[in-house]
Design a protein around this motif. Structure first.
Motif, PDB file in Angstrom:
ATOM      1  N   PHE A 139       0.822  -1.209   0.000  1.00 15.92           N
ATOM      2  CA  PHE A 139       0.000   0.000   0.000  1.00 15.92           C
ATOM      3  C   PHE A 139       0.857   1.260   0.000  1.00 15.92           C
ATOM      4  CE2 PHE A 139      -2.563  -3.389   1.819  1.00 15.92           C
ATOM      5  CZ  PHE A 139      -3.720  -3.288   1.071  1.00 15.92           C
ATOM      6  N   ILE A 143       0.352  -0.298  -5.876  1.00 22.02           N
ATOM      7  CA  ILE A 143      -0.364  -1.458  -6.414  1.00 22.02           C
ATOM      8  C   ILE A 143      -0.784  -1.128  -7.841  1.00 22.02           C
ATOM      9  CG2 ILE A 143      -2.357  -2.973  -6.133  1.00 22.02           C
ATOM     10  CD1 ILE A 143      -2.308  -2.265  -3.141  1.00 22.02           C
ATOM     11  N   MET A 148      -4.397  -6.337  -7.816  1.00 16.40           N
ATOM     12  CA  MET A 148      -5.037  -6.864  -6.612  1.00 16.40           C
ATOM     13  C   MET A 148      -6.544  -6.722  -6.756  1.00 16.40           C
ATOM     14  SD  MET A 148      -4.536  -5.752  -2.578  1.00 16.40           S
ATOM     15  CE  MET A 148      -2.781  -6.082  -2.600  1.00 16.40           C
ATOM     16  N   ARG A 153      -8.149  -5.446  -1.934  1.00 12.89           N
ATOM     17  CA  ARG A 153      -7.481  -4.155  -1.748  1.00 12.89           C
ATOM     18  C   ARG A 153      -8.221  -3.245  -0.768  1.00 12.89           C
ATOM     19  NH1 ARG A 153      -5.231  -0.380  -6.747  1.00 12.89           N
ATOM     20  NH2 ARG A 153      -4.311   1.274  -5.461  1.00 12.89           N
TER      21      ARG A 153
END
Length: 407
Positions: A139, A143, A148, A153
């Protein structure tokens, strides 16, 4: 590369060991693998290139978990050592790879190209500085689009990481990042047991509870390059992680709810024991008193379970020793529990005698229902709680014997 095969004792892991190198190996890169033939060659080459480019004496270990697409053979052809792990599960594969690792440090990374292996030197630098566990934080590192799933997420990872931080006071901001490094000594101290995806959570929890030096560095989450659906199952594995966090935190699972129930129930009993209460036309009488007594009894069971689970987990090596518990047991002994339970039983018996005597005064006929029921409820409550205290004291004493036998 010449190798010799064998079975690693007690694990069912086929061990493949390379000839000794001129210099001791500093870093072992462990890559779990299950039918990753589409990407494993690229991952092994990239890891070896990064190690060579950074001047690191290292090795790449592919922990194959029963691939049927030739992944293990491809990895060997690219220069990796292969641990063939029979027991299924992400955690089993990782443990199998670590079992044959020869490096002072170990770094985990997935086989599907989702982790940026060029970040390996960042992790190694933190380990060289004396950290026991170095976590990647996707994070903070970024990303990529599509790397993801939305639920992972914005729901799964944030919620489970938040619970982990709350339950265990961890400073880790990404509990489930699969790219992480640690020392062999710290891994042995963690004594990780989980064989599934919750292996990742257990490692962070154990490191936190053992007060290890944990650091975190930004790393990237990239789109995976696999040609098949991911092995991770959103709801199943999410529940397994949540279940693990709850089981490893008897305070939040049992103790705090138990204290809340006992407190609310005790207040309710004190408020309703003498007479009914009226609030805005609502009458709270003996029916409410029944629930108040029940809350205290249930709360006591929750608190007792919290202590049982804590002692058992420490005895089995699932949780580290807790000095606060040791100090408490100097005063909370079997004899103290029996004395308290016996006192409650005596009060219950006296209350029962008083209730029956009051009934006998009117010739065992009609009595004031509310007053008689309050007296009877108090007696039954005292008898029940007394038995619970005595039984819990004996059981805790048995657990204590088990704990001393393994310490």
């Amino acid at each position: 590369m010449s190798v010799d095969g064998g079975i690693l004792a007690g694990t069912g892991i086929e061990r493949v060991v390379a000839e000794s190198t001129e210099y001791p190996i500093e870093l072992s890169v462990v890559i779990p693998c299950l039918n990753e033939g589409h990407t494993i060659a690229k991952r092994v080459r990239q890891a070896l290139d990064v190690l060579h480019g950074a001047g690191v004496v290292g090795e790449v270990i592919v922990a194959d978990n029963g691939s049927t697409d030739g992944s293990a053979e491809i990895a060997e052809a690219e220069g990796a050592l292969v641990a063939r792990v029979a027991e299924k599960g992400y955690g089993s594969a990782i443990m199998g790879g670590i079992a044959i690792a020869r490096g002072e440090y170990v770094l985990m990374a997935d086989a599907d190209e989702s982790h940026d292996l060029t970040h390996i030197p960042r992790f190694l630098a933190e380990l060289r500085m004396g950290h026991d566990l170095v976590m990647g934080n996707r994070f903070h590192g970024g990303i990529a689009d599509g790397a993801m799933p939305f639920l992972h997420r914005y729901l799964g990872n944030p919620v489970l990481t938040g619970l982990g931080k709350l339950f265990f006071k961890s400073n880790c901001g990404d509990f489930h990042c699969g790219m992480r490094g640690f020392t062999r000594e710290s891994y042995q101290r963690m004594d990780v047991r989980s064989t599934g995806m919750e292996f990742a959570s257990e490692m962070v929890v154990k490191a936190t509870l053992l007060r290890m030096k944990v650091s975190e560095i930004p790393t990237s989450q990239l789109p995976d390059g696999r040609d098949h659906p991911p092995h991770l199952r959103t709801w199943r594995d999410g529940w397994r992680h949540l279940r693990f966090l709850l089981m490893y935190s008897p305070r939040w699972l049992f103790l705090y709810p138990g204290i809340a129930l006992v407190s609310l129930g005790a207040v309710g009993c004190a408020w309703l024991l003498q007479q009914p209460r009226v609030i805005d036309g609502l009458v709270f009488d003996v029916r409410s008193l029944v629930y108040a007594f029940s809350a205290v009894l249930l709360g006591f069971q929750f608190v007792a379970f919290a202590v049982f689970v804590k002692v058992f987990a420490i005895s089995e090596g699932l949780l580290p020793d807790d000095p606060r518990l040791t100090r408490a047991f100097r005063y909370i002994t079997l004899e103290v529990g029996l004395a308290v339970g016996g006192l409650l039983l005596a009060l219950g018996i006296l209350g029962t005698v008083f209730t029956f005597a009051s009934w006998a005064k009117v010739g065992l006929g009609t009595v004031n229902f509310d007053r008689a029921l309050r007296s009877a409820l108090s007696s039954v409550f005292s008898l029940t709680l007394g038995v619970q205290v005595i039984c819990s004291s004996f059981f805790l004493s048995i657990l204590g014997l088990r704990r001393r036998s393994v310490s």
